[in-house]
Every structure is written in C-alpha cells, then in structure tokens.
Design an enzyme around this catalytic site. Structure first.
Site, PDB file in Angstrom:
ATOM      1  N   ASP A  13       0.584  -1.316   0.290  1.00 39.95           N
ATOM      2  CA  ASP A  13      -0.139  -0.037   0.358  1.00 39.95           C
ATOM      3  C   ASP A  13       1.307   1.421  -0.329  1.00 39.95           C
ATOM      4  O   ASP A  13       1.997   1.212  -0.160  1.00 39.95           O
ATOM      5  CB  ASP A  13      -1.159   0.342   0.994  1.00 39.95           C
ATOM      6  CG  ASP A  13      -1.887   1.364   0.931  1.00 39.95           C
ATOM      7  OD1 ASP A  13      -2.207   1.759  -0.041  1.00 39.95           O
ATOM      8  OD2 ASP A  13      -1.982   1.496   2.443  1.00 39.95           O
ATOM      9  N   ASP A  15      -0.424   5.449   1.100  1.00 39.29           N
ATOM     10  CA  ASP A  15      -0.639   5.802   1.509  1.00 39.29           C
ATOM     11  C   ASP A  15      -0.380   4.714   3.756  1.00 39.29           C
ATOM     12  O   ASP A  15      -1.156   4.160   3.671  1.00 39.29           O
ATOM     13  CB  ASP A  15      -2.121   6.540   1.956  1.00 39.29           C
ATOM     14  CG  ASP A  15      -2.379   7.431   0.865  1.00 39.29           C
ATOM     15  OD1 ASP A  15      -1.309   8.375   0.788  1.00 39.29           O
ATOM     16  OD2 ASP A  15      -3.107   7.158  -0.200  1.00 39.29           O
TER      17      ASP A  15
END
Length: 267
Positions: A13, A15
């Site tokens: 991922d 963020d």
C-alpha cells in the site's frame, strides 16, 4: 513462514506505509530501493483514483521515494481493467479526475452522458451537485453503477474530505442501487495486480497499514500479509479483528533486510 514458497513478488500500500500526507515514512525510500536492487517484482497499490501513475510518481519523488511509473497500480487502473474485461469498448459517464478519466480512455471506453453502459464514480476534490444528480438519473435509467473504492473519507491539509464511499452512499440512497466496488477491500484489486505482474499468490506478500482493507483483501486473495504500524491500525486493535496478518512490524524499515530472504520478521 518456512513452509511457504520463497517470496518472488511484493505488493505494498502507499498511504500509511510509504508516505503520510505526502511526507515519506522513515525507511520507505530504502525499502523501495531494496526491492529494486533485489530484482523482485513489485507494485505500489492505492485506492486513490485522482492521480495517474505519472502524477503519483512525481508526488512520491518529491517525497524522496523513487517508484517507477509502471510499478504503480491504482483503483482507477483496476476499475478500467475490470470494465475492459466485462464489456470491452463500452461507454460510461465518469465522475472523477485525471487518473480515472485517463484510465477509462486508455482501455477504449467512450465517455458519454447519453445512455451509458456504466456510471463510474471515483474520487475528486470537487464533487458537484450537478454531476451527482446526473449520475443518479442515469442509474435510474438503467446504467450499471461502479465505484473505484469504498473509502468514506480522505485527509487534506485542512481536515477530512468526503471520498468515493460517502458520495456512493448518497447516490445509493437516492437510487436504491448499490455500486460494485473494485478497489480494496475487494480482493479483485489484488488479483488484478498479480495478473499485471504475472505473479502467483503463493509467492507474494502484501504490506499494508489497514486491517479492514489491505490485510483482508490480501488474505482473501491468498497472499501472505504484513501489517505495518505507521498508518491507521495500532497494535492493540489487531486483536479486535476476526482475522490476523501473517506478521506485524513497526514499519517497512523492518522489512528491508528480508526483501532478499522473503521471510519478514515476527513481532
């Protein structure tokens, strides 16, 4: 994890794992460099559909993290790929920004307000009442409802912003029709990433900061999962979920020395 096949592919991922509000998380740049130096295939995933991969590369580079453009996989790209597989050469009314519009154009969809096959809702910083109303009316007339992701809100320098999930709920309330969400936690996002890399779930690790999106979608796609504690989930919260990540680490900095070995440390 010794009973598993060696790790050949990493999904991570963005963020909360690599950056936090456009500031690099300590160790993130070194982690990406280690992935590139290892020769292992990897993709950086994000539910954000606003930006194109080129835009995201520039934003990450400004944070000191060098991610190749072709190593970025967004919910906009996953949504476009899903629609290309479902109905190649179709038409859509799109509520979104450059990331989604470009992805839809690139797979050959026609953008139209006249009897589209789909209404596709993505994230934008300028949702308009006019575009939402048009989306509602087109769905009422039979357009299929697709949304890039279910995230209800997102951060900004000034506070919380409504995101795709919140606007989708508004449209659903008005139409009585629920969207099909392509992005996380739908494991379809993970499978589309694996297909892009020609990778196998048994030799792939997913790194994320959210139990309810990153970890569950990785788990449901058959991946090993690593939770980092630099984002949304605190260690004490993990026990409240009915599923667990394969490993928990403080940050991606703890994974650097394991990129070549394929066995993240146990915490």
């Amino acid at each position: 994890m010794s009973e598993h096949r060696p790790v050949e592919t990493w999904l991570t991922d963005m963020d909360g794992v690599l950056v936090h509000e456009e500031q690099a998380i300590p160790g993130a740049a070194d982690f990406v460099q280690a992935l590139q130096a290892s020769g292992k295939r990897f993709l950086v995933l994000t539910n954000n559909s606003i930006f194109t991969p080129r835009d995201l590369r520039a934003r990450l580079l400004a944070s000191g993290i060098d991610v190749p453009e072709d190593a970025l996989w967004t919910s906009a790209l996953a949504t476009a790929q899903f629609l290309a597989d479902q109905r190649g050469g179709g038409s859509a009314y799109v509520v979104g920004e450059a990331g989604l519009l470009t992805a839809m154009h690139d797979i050959g969809f026609v953008m139209t307000e006249r009897d589209p096959d789909y209404v596709v809702l993505g994230e934008t910083r300028t949702y308009s009442f006019e575009s939402i109303t048009r989306a509602i009316r087109l769905i009422e007339k039979g357009a299929r409802f697709i949304a890039t992701n279910p995230d209800p809100s997102g951060p900004s320098p000034f506070g919380t912003l409504p995101a795709t999930g919140s606007v989708a709920a508004l449209i659903s309330t008005a139409t009585g029709r629920q969207p099909y969400y392509v992005g996380k936690p739908n494991p379809l996002m993970m499978r589309s990433a694996l297909n892009r890399l020609d990778a196998h779930s048994e030799t792939t690790i997913m790194v994320g900061d959210r139990m309810d999106t990153d970890i569950i979608s990785g788990l449901e796609a058959g991946l090993r999962t690593v939770l980092v504690l630099t984002g949304s989930t605190r260690r004490e919260q993990v026990e409240t979920f009915p599923y667990r990540p394969s490993r928990i680490v403080d940050s991606v900095a703890d994974l650097i020395r394991f990129v070549d070995h394929g066995k993240p440390a146990t915490h």
